[in-house]
Design a protein around this motif. Structure first.
Motif, mmCIF file in Angstrom:
data_model
loop_
_atom_site.group_PDB
_atom_site.id
_atom_site.type_symbol
_atom_site.label_atom_id
_atom_site.label_comp_id
_atom_site.label_asym_id
_atom_site.label_seq_id
_atom_site.Cartn_x
_atom_site.Cartn_y
_atom_site.Cartn_z
ATOM 1 N N LYS A 63 -53.510 -21.085 85.183
ATOM 2 C CA LYS A 63 -54.006 -19.762 84.822
ATOM 3 C C LYS A 63 -54.713 -19.838 83.470
ATOM 4 O O LYS A 63 -54.411 -20.696 82.634
ATOM 5 C CB LYS A 63 -52.861 -18.753 84.741
ATOM 6 N N SER B 55 -59.640 -28.711 83.666
ATOM 7 C CA SER B 55 -58.446 -28.777 84.504
ATOM 8 C C SER B 55 -58.733 -29.470 85.821
ATOM 9 O O SER B 55 -59.713 -29.159 86.503
ATOM 10 C CB SER B 55 -57.928 -27.355 84.767
ATOM 11 N N GLU C 50 -56.679 -29.055 88.213
ATOM 12 C CA GLU C 50 -56.149 -28.100 89.166
ATOM 13 C C GLU C 50 -57.083 -26.906 89.320
ATOM 14 O O GLU C 50 -57.820 -26.549 88.393
ATOM 15 C CB GLU C 50 -54.778 -27.592 88.716
ATOM 16 N N LYS C 51 -57.024 -26.285 90.474
ATOM 17 C CA LYS C 51 -57.785 -25.071 90.707
ATOM 18 C C LYS C 51 -57.295 -23.954 89.783
ATOM 19 O O LYS C 51 -56.094 -23.808 89.550
ATOM 20 C CB LYS C 51 -57.637 -24.620 92.159
ATOM 21 N N ILE C 52 -58.212 -23.192 89.229
ATOM 22 C CA ILE C 52 -57.856 -22.037 88.426
ATOM 23 C C ILE C 52 -57.520 -20.899 89.385
ATOM 24 O O ILE C 52 -58.375 -20.409 90.127
ATOM 25 C CB ILE C 52 -59.001 -21.628 87.481
ATOM 26 N N GLU C 53 -56.273 -20.493 89.373
ATOM 27 C CA GLU C 53 -55.815 -19.461 90.300
ATOM 28 C C GLU C 53 -56.066 -18.056 89.766
ATOM 29 O O GLU C 53 -56.285 -17.120 90.551
ATOM 30 C CB GLU C 53 -54.319 -19.629 90.575
ATOM 31 N N GLU C 54 -56.021 -17.914 88.457
ATOM 32 C CA GLU C 54 -56.095 -16.571 87.880
ATOM 33 C C GLU C 54 -56.746 -16.643 86.505
ATOM 34 O O GLU C 54 -56.510 -17.579 85.740
ATOM 35 C CB GLU C 54 -54.686 -15.985 87.754
ATOM 36 N N SER D 11 -64.060 -14.142 89.662
ATOM 37 C CA SER D 11 -64.375 -14.379 91.067
ATOM 38 C C SER D 11 -65.351 -15.540 91.239
ATOM 39 O O SER D 11 -65.254 -16.315 92.204
ATOM 40 C CB SER D 11 -64.953 -13.104 91.685
ATOM 41 N N ALA E 275 -61.263 -17.514 91.345
ATOM 42 C CA ALA E 275 -59.954 -17.127 90.828
ATOM 43 C C ALA E 275 -59.756 -15.620 90.941
ATOM 44 O O ALA E 275 -60.717 -14.853 91.026
ATOM 45 C CB ALA E 275 -59.809 -17.564 89.374
ATOM 46 N N GLU E 276 -58.499 -15.211 90.920
ATOM 47 C CA GLU E 276 -58.180 -13.789 90.854
ATOM 48 C C GLU E 276 -58.351 -13.316 89.412
ATOM 49 O O GLU E 276 -57.897 -13.973 88.474
ATOM 50 C CB GLU E 276 -56.742 -13.544 91.311
ATOM 51 N N SER F 296 -48.714 -12.578 83.249
ATOM 52 C CA SER F 296 -49.434 -13.789 83.669
ATOM 53 C C SER F 296 -48.914 -15.043 82.979
ATOM 54 O O SER F 296 -49.405 -16.142 83.261
ATOM 55 C CB SER F 296 -50.934 -13.626 83.387
#
Length: 334
Positions: free
Chosen positions: A2, A45, A47-51, A72, A76-77, A99
């Motif tokens: 995040k 990162s 990793e995928k950015i989720e938020e 978006s 990401a949210e 968060s």
């Protein structure tokens, strides 16, 4: 992963441009500062950015939608949190406490950076730093021989170290930071009337969190007009190999000196533009020479010779000034 971006301040040092636009949404090479910031953070990162969570003031629905669109665009949210009172860096992050869980990057939307590395998510925490000439204006850190941060000092008045905290942090467990921020607020632990993030970091360190320093190749300030122009110059150099001229731009009897950014539906005639110039969407320029400057959107520029300048949105400027900063919706004739 995040990302939390505290950005509630209005950017008084960048006035008049921030009178109508929050500073993180002022554009550099065609994109808002905060958009470029989160793109660069995402690139750090694996990793995928989720938020992506934004902590803002009362900026209005239009700004909020733009921020959600930025999240978006990263897949990401987006979330919006509010900081109603300017009570310091720790308070700003605490406003996004929902968060603060799992792997979290916190980045204040005051500056941009360039770096060539990825986050080691197994570290307890990483605090990015840069050497500065005058540490008294910054929070700084001391590091031991093992490369672990041993001390946090907020704006030291005597020299301790020149490693300034640039406002970008990684936390392996966001919950730990959330608890320390809550402790500061519950016990009203303040410095000069504000809740300071460095106090929370010190408590985390005392409780066993190991922080490592991170370094960046470039740390770019966006605090005032001259810094903004310099950051635009540097950013155009960073991305000069990209296609920076919109297909919808109309150029007639005009010389472009790379690197330049030319936005959508721009019309330029009988002019020399560049190097290091960004021209926003729907702007018209004629019979002018523009160097090392930012011209925002929907502006009309005629018979000028300017450099090291920032011209705001919907400005109409007819003249010959050399170095200027003109806010939005201004009309000037000489």
């Amino acid at each position: 992963m995040k990302i939390i971006v505290p950005m509630a301040g209005r950017g008084t040092r960048l006035r008049p441009h921030t009178l109508t636009t929050p500073k993180p949404l002022v554009k550099i090479a065609g994109k808002p500062i905060v958009h470029r910031l989160v793109e660069d953070l995402a690139a750090m990162s694996d990793e995928k950015i989720e938020e992506v969570a934004f902590v803002i003031g009362d900026f209005g629905e239009v700004v909020e939608k733009e921020l959600l669109d930025i999240a978006s665009a990263l897949g990401a949210e987006g979330k919006i949190y509010y900081q109603e009172d300017p009570l310091g860096t720790a308070h700003a992050i605490h406003c996004a406490k929902e968060s603060l869980e799992g792997n979290v990057i916190v980045a204040f939307a005051d500056t941009l950076f360039k770096a060539d590395f990825t986050i080691d998510k197994l570290q307890d925490g990483i605090i990015w730093t840069q050497k500065v000439e005058d540490p008294s204006a910054f929070g700084v850190v001391k590091v031991n021989e093992q490369g672990v941060i041993t001390d946090f000092i907020e704006k030291p008045q005597t020299f301790v170290t020149d490693l300034a905290i640039i406002g970008i942090y990684y936390f392996r467990e966001g919950e730990v930071l959330r608890n320390e921020l809550q402790y500061l607020i519950d016990n009203k632990i303040m410095n000069s009337g504000e809740y300071q993030l460095t106090a929370a970091l010190e408590n985390m360190k005392q409780n066993g969190t190991n922080f490592k320093p991170g370094t960046v190749q470039h740390w770019l300030d966006c605090g005032n007009k001259d810094a903004l122009v310099d950051t635009n110059q540097n950013y155009l150099n960073f991305i000069k190999d990209q296609d920076l001229i919109s297909d919808s731009a109309e150029l007639s009897n005009t010389v472009l000196i790379s690197p330049v950014y030319i936005g959508a539906n721009v019309k330029i005639t009988n002019s020399v533009i560049g190097p290091h110039v960004s021209v926003g969407d729907n702007t018209e320029i004629s019979h002018s020479v523009v160097t090392n400057s930012i011209i925002q959107e929907d502006a009309k520029i005629t018979h000028v010779n300017i450099e090291n300048s920032v011209v705001g949105n919907k400005v109409e400027y007819f003249g010959r000034s050399k170095d200027l900063s003109i806010g939005d919706f201004t009309k000037v004739k000489e």
